[in-house]
Design a protein around this motif. Structure first.
Motif, PDB file in Angstrom:
ATOM      1  N   MET A 110       0.826  -1.203   0.000  1.00 55.17           N
ATOM      2  CA  MET A 110       0.000   0.000   0.000  1.00 55.17           C
ATOM      3  C   MET A 110       0.860   1.253   0.000  1.00 55.17           C
ATOM      4  SD  MET A 110      -3.165   0.456  -0.274  1.00 55.17           S
ATOM      5  CE  MET A 110      -4.020   2.001  -0.571  1.00 55.17           C
ATOM      6  N   ILE A 111       1.997   1.212   0.704  1.00 50.63           N
ATOM      7  CA  ILE A 111       2.909   2.354   0.698  1.00 50.63           C
ATOM      8  C   ILE A 111       3.453   2.591  -0.710  1.00 50.63           C
ATOM      9  CG2 ILE A 111       5.134   3.181   1.547  1.00 50.63           C
ATOM     10  CD1 ILE A 111       4.533   1.772   4.191  1.00 50.63           C
ATOM     11  N   THR A 112       3.782   1.511  -1.396  1.00 53.10           N
ATOM     12  CA  THR A 112       4.287   1.627  -2.769  1.00 53.10           C
ATOM     13  C   THR A 112       3.241   2.215  -3.698  1.00 53.10           C
ATOM     14  OG1 THR A 112       5.732  -0.289  -2.406  1.00 53.10           O
ATOM     15  CG2 THR A 112       5.281   0.343  -4.686  1.00 53.10           C
ATOM     16  N   VAL A 113       1.987   1.764  -3.567  1.00 50.78           N
ATOM     17  CA  VAL A 113       0.920   2.225  -4.459  1.00 50.78           C
ATOM     18  C   VAL A 113       0.588   3.691  -4.198  1.00 50.78           C
ATOM     19  CG1 VAL A 113      -1.519   1.897  -5.028  1.00 50.78           C
ATOM     20  CG2 VAL A 113      -0.022  -0.087  -4.783  1.00 50.78           C
ATOM     21  N   LYS A 114       0.552   4.099  -2.947  1.00 51.82           N
ATOM     22  CA  LYS A 114       0.188   5.478  -2.614  1.00 51.82           C
ATOM     23  C   LYS A 114       1.274   6.473  -2.985  1.00 51.82           C
ATOM     24  CE  LYS A 114      -1.916   6.280   1.261  1.00 51.82           C
ATOM     25  NZ  LYS A 114      -2.268   6.317   2.704  1.00 51.82           N
ATOM     26  N   GLY A 115       2.473   5.983  -3.263  1.00 54.51           N
ATOM     27  CA  GLY A 115       3.561   6.890  -3.595  1.00 54.51           C
ATOM     28  C   GLY A 115       3.645   7.247  -5.061  1.00 54.51           C
ATOM     29  N   VAL A 116       2.718   6.763  -5.892  1.00 53.21           N
ATOM     30  CA  VAL A 116       2.765   7.047  -7.329  1.00 53.21           C
ATOM     31  C   VAL A 116       1.441   7.693  -7.750  1.00 53.21           C
ATOM     32  CG1 VAL A 116       4.346   5.158  -7.810  1.00 53.21           C
ATOM     33  CG2 VAL A 116       1.889   4.754  -7.900  1.00 53.21           C
ATOM     34  N   THR A 117       1.447   8.304  -8.933  1.00 54.57           N
ATOM     35  CA  THR A 117       0.238   8.942  -9.455  1.00 54.57           C
ATOM     36  C   THR A 117      -0.695   7.934 -10.102  1.00 54.57           C
ATOM     37  OG1 THR A 117       1.487  10.970  -9.851  1.00 54.57           O
ATOM     38  CG2 THR A 117      -0.622  10.732 -10.998  1.00 54.57           C
ATOM     39  N   ASN A 118      -0.137   7.045 -10.903  1.00 55.13           N
ATOM     40  CA  ASN A 118      -0.938   6.028 -11.599  1.00 55.13           C
ATOM     41  C   ASN A 118      -0.977   4.772 -10.727  1.00 55.13           C
ATOM     42  OD1 ASN A 118      -2.128   4.205 -13.400  1.00 55.13           O
ATOM     43  ND2 ASN A 118      -1.185   5.205 -15.162  1.00 55.13           N
ATOM     44  N   ARG A 119      -1.944   4.707  -9.842  1.00 51.82           N
ATOM     45  CA  ARG A 119      -2.013   3.595  -8.894  1.00 51.82           C
ATOM     46  C   ARG A 119      -2.309   2.245  -9.556  1.00 51.82           C
ATOM     47  NH1 ARG A 119      -4.994   6.144  -3.490  1.00 51.82           N
ATOM     48  NH2 ARG A 119      -3.373   7.734  -3.076  1.00 51.82           N
ATOM     49  N   PRO A 120      -3.226   2.155 -10.523  1.00 51.25           N
ATOM     50  CA  PRO A 120      -3.442   0.836 -11.137  1.00 51.25           C
ATOM     51  C   PRO A 120      -2.201   0.294 -11.838  1.00 51.25           C
ATOM     52  CG  PRO A 120      -4.643   2.554 -12.308  1.00 51.25           C
ATOM     53  CD  PRO A 120      -4.172   3.146 -11.034  1.00 51.25           C
ATOM     54  N   MET A 121      -1.375   1.178 -12.385  1.00 56.99           N
ATOM     55  CA  MET A 121      -0.139   0.709 -13.015  1.00 56.99           C
ATOM     56  C   MET A 121       0.820   0.168 -11.967  1.00 56.99           C
ATOM     57  SD  MET A 121       1.087   0.237 -15.918  1.00 56.99           S
ATOM     58  CE  MET A 121       2.628  -0.600 -16.288  1.00 56.99           C
ATOM     59  N   ALA A 122       0.851   0.810 -10.793  1.00 55.70           N
ATOM     60  CA  ALA A 122       1.699   0.299  -9.714  1.00 55.70           C
ATOM     61  C   ALA A 122       1.218  -1.067  -9.235  1.00 55.70           C
ATOM     62  CB  ALA A 122       1.708   1.302  -8.556  1.00 55.70           C
ATOM     63  N   VAL A 123      -0.089  -1.243  -9.133  1.00 51.79           N
ATOM     64  CA  VAL A 123      -0.622  -2.553  -8.734  1.00 51.79           C
ATOM     65  C   VAL A 123      -0.321  -3.591  -9.801  1.00 51.79           C
ATOM     66  CG1 VAL A 123      -2.705  -3.820  -8.094  1.00 51.79           C
ATOM     67  CG2 VAL A 123      -2.415  -1.453  -7.351  1.00 51.79           C
ATOM     68  N   ALA A 124      -0.379  -3.195 -11.081  1.00 51.53           N
ATOM     69  CA  ALA A 124      -0.045  -4.136 -12.159  1.00 51.53           C
ATOM     70  C   ALA A 124       1.413  -4.567 -12.080  1.00 51.53           C
ATOM     71  CB  ALA A 124      -0.344  -3.495 -13.512  1.00 51.53           C
ATOM     72  N   MET A 125       2.293  -3.655 -11.696  1.00 51.42           N
ATOM     73  CA  MET A 125       3.695  -4.025 -11.520  1.00 51.42           C
ATOM     74  C   MET A 125       3.855  -5.028 -10.370  1.00 51.42           C
ATOM     75  SD  MET A 125       5.650  -2.624 -13.774  1.00 51.42           S
ATOM     76  CE  MET A 125       7.225  -2.808 -12.959  1.00 51.42           C
ATOM     77  N   LEU A 126       3.137  -4.803  -9.275  1.00 49.31           N
ATOM     78  CA  LEU A 126       3.187  -5.762  -8.170  1.00 49.31           C
ATOM     79  C   LEU A 126       2.611  -7.111  -8.595  1.00 49.31           C
ATOM     80  CD1 LEU A 126       1.996  -3.454  -5.236  1.00 49.31           C
ATOM     81  CD2 LEU A 126       4.332  -4.248  -5.695  1.00 49.31           C
ATOM     82  N   LEU A 127       1.567  -7.080  -9.418  1.00 49.22           N
ATOM     83  CA  LEU A 127       0.981  -8.329  -9.902  1.00 49.22           C
ATOM     84  C   LEU A 127       1.952  -9.097 -10.789  1.00 49.22           C
ATOM     85  CD1 LEU A 127      -1.446 -10.218 -10.240  1.00 49.22           C
ATOM     86  CD2 LEU A 127      -2.287  -8.702 -12.041  1.00 49.22           C
ATOM     87  N   ALA A 128       2.623  -8.399 -11.702  1.00 45.89           N
ATOM     88  CA  ALA A 128       3.610  -9.061 -12.561  1.00 45.89           C
ATOM     89  C   ALA A 128       4.757  -9.641 -11.736  1.00 45.89           C
ATOM     90  CB  ALA A 128       4.145  -8.074 -13.597  1.00 45.89           C
ATOM     91  N   THR A 129       5.174  -8.925 -10.697  1.00 45.47           N
ATOM     92  CA  THR A 129       6.232  -9.440  -9.823  1.00 45.47           C
ATOM     93  C   THR A 129       5.771 -10.673  -9.071  1.00 45.47           C
ATOM     94  OG1 THR A 129       7.072  -7.184  -9.552  1.00 45.47           O
ATOM     95  CG2 THR A 129       7.803  -8.827  -7.959  1.00 45.47           C
ATOM     96  N   ALA A 130       4.526 -10.672  -8.598  1.00 48.75           N
ATOM     97  CA  ALA A 130       4.000 -11.842  -7.889  1.00 48.75           C
ATOM     98  C   ALA A 130       3.914 -13.057  -8.805  1.00 48.75           C
ATOM     99  CB  ALA A 130       2.623 -11.510  -7.307  1.00 48.75           C
ATOM    100  N   VAL A 131       3.534 -12.856 -10.067  1.00 49.81           N
ATOM    101  CA  VAL A 131       3.488 -13.966 -11.022  1.00 49.81           C
ATOM    102  C   VAL A 131       4.892 -14.519 -11.266  1.00 49.81           C
ATOM    103  CG1 VAL A 131       3.004 -14.559 -13.429  1.00 49.81           C
ATOM    104  CG2 VAL A 131       1.369 -13.177 -12.132  1.00 49.81           C
ATOM    105  N   ALA A 132       5.859 -13.634 -11.459  1.00 55.69           N
ATOM    106  CA  ALA A 132       7.230 -14.090 -11.703  1.00 55.69           C
ATOM    107  C   ALA A 132       7.787 -14.827 -10.483  1.00 55.69           C
ATOM    108  CB  ALA A 132       8.113 -12.900 -12.057  1.00 55.69           C
ATOM    109  N   ASP A 133       7.564 -14.295  -9.289  1.00 52.47           N
ATOM    110  CA  ASP A 133       8.064 -14.960  -8.081  1.00 52.47           C
ATOM    111  C   ASP A 133       7.378 -16.309  -7.872  1.00 52.47           C
ATOM    112  OD1 ASP A 133       9.635 -12.756  -7.704  1.00 52.47           O
ATOM    113  OD2 ASP A 133       8.321 -11.832  -6.190  1.00 52.47           O
TER     114      ASP A 133
END
Length: 431
Positions: free
Chosen positions: A240-263
């Motif tokens: 949540m700290i990562t998402v709130k620190g950016v302007t485009n929040r859905p893009m930040a969540v998509a980055m976290l989602l891609a990282t979770a898939v890779a991990d």
């Protein structure tokens, strides 16, 4: 006196259970040209072929014998009365217009949203018509009241084309947004399905939660709200700290989602390679790589859908076109009063009331559906789409993972799992 004639009794036929189990039934008549196919045991444990339902005979499997006028085995037990069940529909159909609603629509015209939005246009034309009628009553001999209606007839065709194109262009944007939202629903379900069946429980749980959070973050981002409802419930404090620190929040969540898939796939690959001690590691890695690429394509589609929605929101219909159409329509209706006053007299006021409502209402409908993702009554129900995605991923994703964890006797993955959907309170819509 001769002895009575005794008719020998035929041998008893085998029960239906023998046929349902795959054994042939003696005495059954087959009609190959009309034979259908049934799976083994599809008829259940009924005692007679005559009790088999038509629905069962339509399934695929064994050849179906044609029923004769008599049952193969007489039924000795009374047939139970049919139970009446009420099916529950998973899809709640939205309100649609019906031809039987015409009377109610006429009665509700004063409370119409379109009429309320164009009330100033209608009032202006009614006032103009009233002034023209009063002026005509005192100066009826002036030449201005005897103008030819031909210019308005010719320009009316061009005006109709402008309004038609304006409304069609707005509806194209509305329908494109609806297709994008439908694609979001489909791809989020695919991500959930591949995560639950292809990843370890902890990784699949994280992927499902991030997918739900992405949906609500996209809705808030496109509607211009700073709400965190539907997002904070599915993210960890660090995320949540990562998402709130950016302007485009859905893009930040998509980055976290891609990282979770890779991990998740990296963890699964390491576990499988270690379990096999290097035997067949090449084939295992190739299969996992194909699954990982397919799932990453789904995440890429989510990012594409986000870009499509941003394009609809940030690219309105050209202002020059909209402004010219509005000016053209306003001047055309205002000057029409001068042309019609000689023919209509005082009834011109009612005529202009109807004409202004019809034409300006048609133009306003195009304005209302031009931006289908905003927070208005005429926009698409984005909140319903988000609730649908959350319901499906919770009931068929997180709930399945929780059941597996409970069955295995281990604690579930990150955070509590909600097995029933918790509907998000819909924000107040602004008309």
């Amino acid at each position: 006196m001769s002895a009575p004639r005794v008719t020998p009794r035929r041998a008893a036929r085998p029960p239906l259970a023998a046929f349902c189990g795959g054994a042939p039934v003696l005495g059954a008549t087959y009609r190959p040209t009309h034979a259908q196919v049934l799976p083994l045991g599809a008829w259940g444990s009924n005692a007679a072929l005559s009790l088999c339902s038509a629905a069962g005979r339509r399934r695929a499997g064994q050849v179906v014998p044609v029923r004769s006028s008599r049952s193969l085995v007489p039924s000795t037990t009374p047939r139970a009365p049919p139970t009446k069940t009420t099916p529950t529909a998973a899809i709640q159909r939205p309100e649609r217009y019906s031809s039987s609603d015409w009377a109610r629509n006429l009665v509700s015209l004063p409370s119409s949203v379109v009429l309320r939005r164009i009330s100033s246009h209608v009032a202006f034309n009614v006032v103009t018509a009233t002034i023209v009628v009063i002026a005509h009553s005192y100066t009826a001999d002036m030449k201005i009241w005897h103008l030819s209606p031909l210019p308005h007839v010719l320009l009316g065709t061009a005006l109709g084309l402008l309004l038609s194109y304006r409304t069609s262009a707005a509806y194209d944007r509305f329908w494109e947004a609806r297709k994008v939202l439908g694609g979001m629903v489909n791809e989020t379900r695919n991500i959930m399905r591949m995560a639950v069946t292809g990843l370890r429980p902890a990784a699949a749980d994280a992927v499902c939660r991030l997918t739900i959070a992405w949906t609500f973050a996209t809705m808030h981002h496109l509607q211009g709200t700073d709400s965190e409802e539907g997002v904070v419930e599915y993210l960890t404090p660090e995320q949540m700290i990562t998402v709130k620190g950016v302007t485009n929040r859905p893009m930040a969540v998509a980055m976290l989602l891609a990282t979770a898939v890779a991990d998740g796939f990296t963890e699964k690959e390491d576990a499988l390679v270690n379990a096999r001690a290097g035997v067949g590691a090449g084939a295992t890695t190739a299969n996992l790589l194909a699954e990982r690429q397919e799932m990453e394509k789904l995440v890429t589609l989510l990012v594409d859908y986000l870009g499509m929605c941003e394009r609809i929101v940030l690219t309105p219909i050209p202002l020059n076109y909209s402004r010219h159409t509005s000016r053209f329509l306003s001047l055309w209706t205002a000057s029409l009063t001068v042309v019609l006053v000689e023919l209509q007299g005082p009834f011109l006021i009612l005529d202009m009331l109807f004409i202004a409502w019809a034409l300006f209402g048609l133009e306003e409908v195009g304005h209302m559906i031009e931006d289908p993702l905003q927070l208005t009554k005429s926009s698409l129900p984005f909140i319903n789409v988000c609730n649908t995605i959350r319901r499906d991923l919770e009931q068929q994703g997180l709930a399945v993972l929780a059941h597996r964890a409970a069955k295995a006797g281990v604690e579930g993955a990150a955070g509590p799992v909600v097995s029933a959907p918790q509907p998000v309170k819909e924000p107040a819509k602004v008309v």
